[in-house]
Design an enzyme around this catalytic site. Sequence first.
Site, PDB file in Angstrom:
ATOM      1  N   GLY A   1       0.784  -1.231   0.000  1.00  9.34           N
ATOM      2  CA  GLY A   1       0.000   0.000   0.000  1.00  9.34           C
ATOM      3  C   GLY A   1       0.816   1.282   0.000  1.00  9.34           C
ATOM      4  N   SER A   2       2.044   1.223  -0.506  1.00 19.51           N
ATOM      5  CA  SER A   2       2.827   2.468  -0.523  1.00 19.51           C
ATOM      6  C   SER A   2       2.241   3.473  -1.514  1.00 19.51           C
ATOM      7  CB  SER A   2       4.303   2.196  -0.816  1.00 19.51           C
ATOM      8  OG  SER A   2       4.479   1.714  -2.123  1.00 19.51           O
TER       9      SER A   2
ATOM     10  N   MET B   1      -4.148  -7.193  -6.936  1.00 20.95           N
ATOM     11  CA  MET B   1      -3.706  -8.377  -7.679  1.00 20.95           C
ATOM     12  C   MET B   1      -4.853  -9.209  -8.261  1.00 20.95           C
ATOM     13  SD  MET B   1      -0.584  -7.861  -7.617  1.00 20.95           S
ATOM     14  CE  MET B   1       0.225  -9.351  -8.184  1.00 20.95           C
TER      15      MET B   1
ATOM     16  N   ILE C   1      -7.879  -9.390 -11.327  1.00 19.46           N
ATOM     17  CA  ILE C   1      -8.260  -8.782 -12.603  1.00 19.46           C
ATOM     18  C   ILE C   1      -9.766  -8.534 -12.587  1.00 19.46           C
ATOM     19  CG2 ILE C   1      -8.394  -9.150 -15.101  1.00 19.46           C
ATOM     20  CD1 ILE C   1      -5.789 -10.826 -14.773  1.00 19.46           C
TER      21      ILE C   1
ATOM     22  N   ASN D   1      -5.119   2.526 -13.191  1.00 20.43           N
ATOM     23  CA  ASN D   1      -4.177   1.549 -12.628  1.00 20.43           C
ATOM     24  C   ASN D   1      -2.760   2.083 -12.760  1.00 20.43           C
ATOM     25  OD1 ASN D   1      -3.212  -0.964 -11.601  1.00 20.43           O
ATOM     26  ND2 ASN D   1      -2.737  -1.631 -13.690  1.00 20.43           N
TER      27      ASN D   1
ATOM     28  N   HIS E   1       1.183   0.674 -13.166  1.00 19.96           N
ATOM     29  CA  HIS E   1       1.873  -0.557 -13.547  1.00 19.96           C
ATOM     30  C   HIS E   1       3.382  -0.294 -13.608  1.00 19.96           C
ATOM     31  CE1 HIS E   1       2.209  -4.511 -15.338  1.00 19.96           C
ATOM     32  NE2 HIS E   1       3.046  -4.004 -16.217  1.00 19.96           N
TER      33      HIS E   1
ATOM     34  N   ASP F   1      -3.744  -4.511 -18.442  1.00 20.44           N
ATOM     35  CA  ASP F   1      -2.700  -3.483 -18.622  1.00 20.44           C
ATOM     36  C   ASP F   1      -2.681  -2.885 -20.029  1.00 20.44           C
ATOM     37  OD1 ASP F   1      -1.901  -3.976 -15.981  1.00 20.44           O
ATOM     38  OD2 ASP F   1      -0.519  -5.551 -16.589  1.00 20.44           O
TER      39      ASP F   1
HETATM   40  C1  GRF Z   1       3.579  -1.388  -7.460  1.00 25.25           C
HETATM   41  O1  GRF Z   1       4.823  -1.586  -8.068  1.00 25.25           O
HETATM   42  C2  GRF Z   1       2.483  -1.325  -8.496  1.00 25.25           C
HETATM   43  O2  GRF Z   1       2.873  -0.714  -9.688  1.00 25.25           O
HETATM   44  C3  GRF Z   1       2.242  -2.788  -8.733  1.00 25.25           C
HETATM   45  O3  GRF Z   1       2.316  -3.375  -7.466  1.00 25.25           O
HETATM   46  C4  GRF Z   1       3.171  -2.593  -6.611  1.00 25.25           C
HETATM   47  C5  GRF Z   1       2.353  -2.206  -5.422  1.00 25.25           C
HETATM   48  O4  GRF Z   1       3.093  -1.572  -4.444  1.00 25.25           O
HETATM   49  N1  GRF Z   1       1.011  -2.990  -9.461  1.00 25.25           N
HETATM   50  P1  GRF Z   1       2.375  -0.898  -3.194  1.00 25.25           P
HETATM   51  O5  GRF Z   1       1.430  -1.924  -2.599  1.00 25.25           O
HETATM   52  O6  GRF Z   1       1.645   0.321  -3.665  1.00 25.25           O
HETATM   53  O7  GRF Z   1       3.490  -0.569  -2.245  1.00 25.25           O
END
Ligand code: GRF
Length: 193
Positions: A20-21, A95, A97, A112, A114, A150
């Site tokens: 969740g960063s 994670m 779809i 989204n 990516h 994507d």
């Molecule tokens: C990120 O690299 C995002 O692009 C990918 O999963 C990672 C999630 O990181 N889809 P966080 O949970 O937001 O830290």
Amino acid sequence: MVLSTGINKIKTAVFISGTGSNLKSLIRFSKLKKSPISINLIVTNNKLAKGLKYGSIFKIERKIINFKNNKIAEKKILTELKKNKIDLVCLAGFMKILSNYFIKNFKGKILNIHPSLLPKYKGLNTHQRALKNKDKYSGCTVHFVNSKLDSGKIILQKKVKIFKKDTPTSLAKKVLAQEHKLYSKAILKIFNL
Ligand code: GRF
């Protein structure tokens, strides 16, 4: 639309599955005067997602949805989005779809983020694949979500240089730091701010 008071901001839900960063950066962004969004809901398929802590820290409603049956899960989420008057969904390390059914039934926008320069490296293990192909650059992309993985319209991208010494972990770290800036820039862009 009144953007400066925090009232009438676009109600946004962030979907996460892990750390969740990106959610944290979006919450920080949402608190700025210039931000057109407020984060009103956090949705996850993973009750152990570390990012759920930001719900308690920032007093944002959280919904943990069991995805054993996708269709039932998506129906539950759609009900929550309606109940909370959500007009924007930001996927941030989510994670699962989302089906066509979900996308069509949510009238707002779905974005989204990516960790690659799309259309290169859709799906998983983007950093390993970029390194294996000896790419000079990797990066990240914010795009609209459509029914193909994507593949929706690209809003913004940020390039990150790959060095010989980079590993999937070091590259992921560099790209993630850029993701944290890119998501909010992309949101400003779609609202012409
Ligand atoms: C990120 O690299 C995002 O692009 C990918 O999963 C990672 C999630 O990181 N889809 P966080 O949970 O937001 O830290």
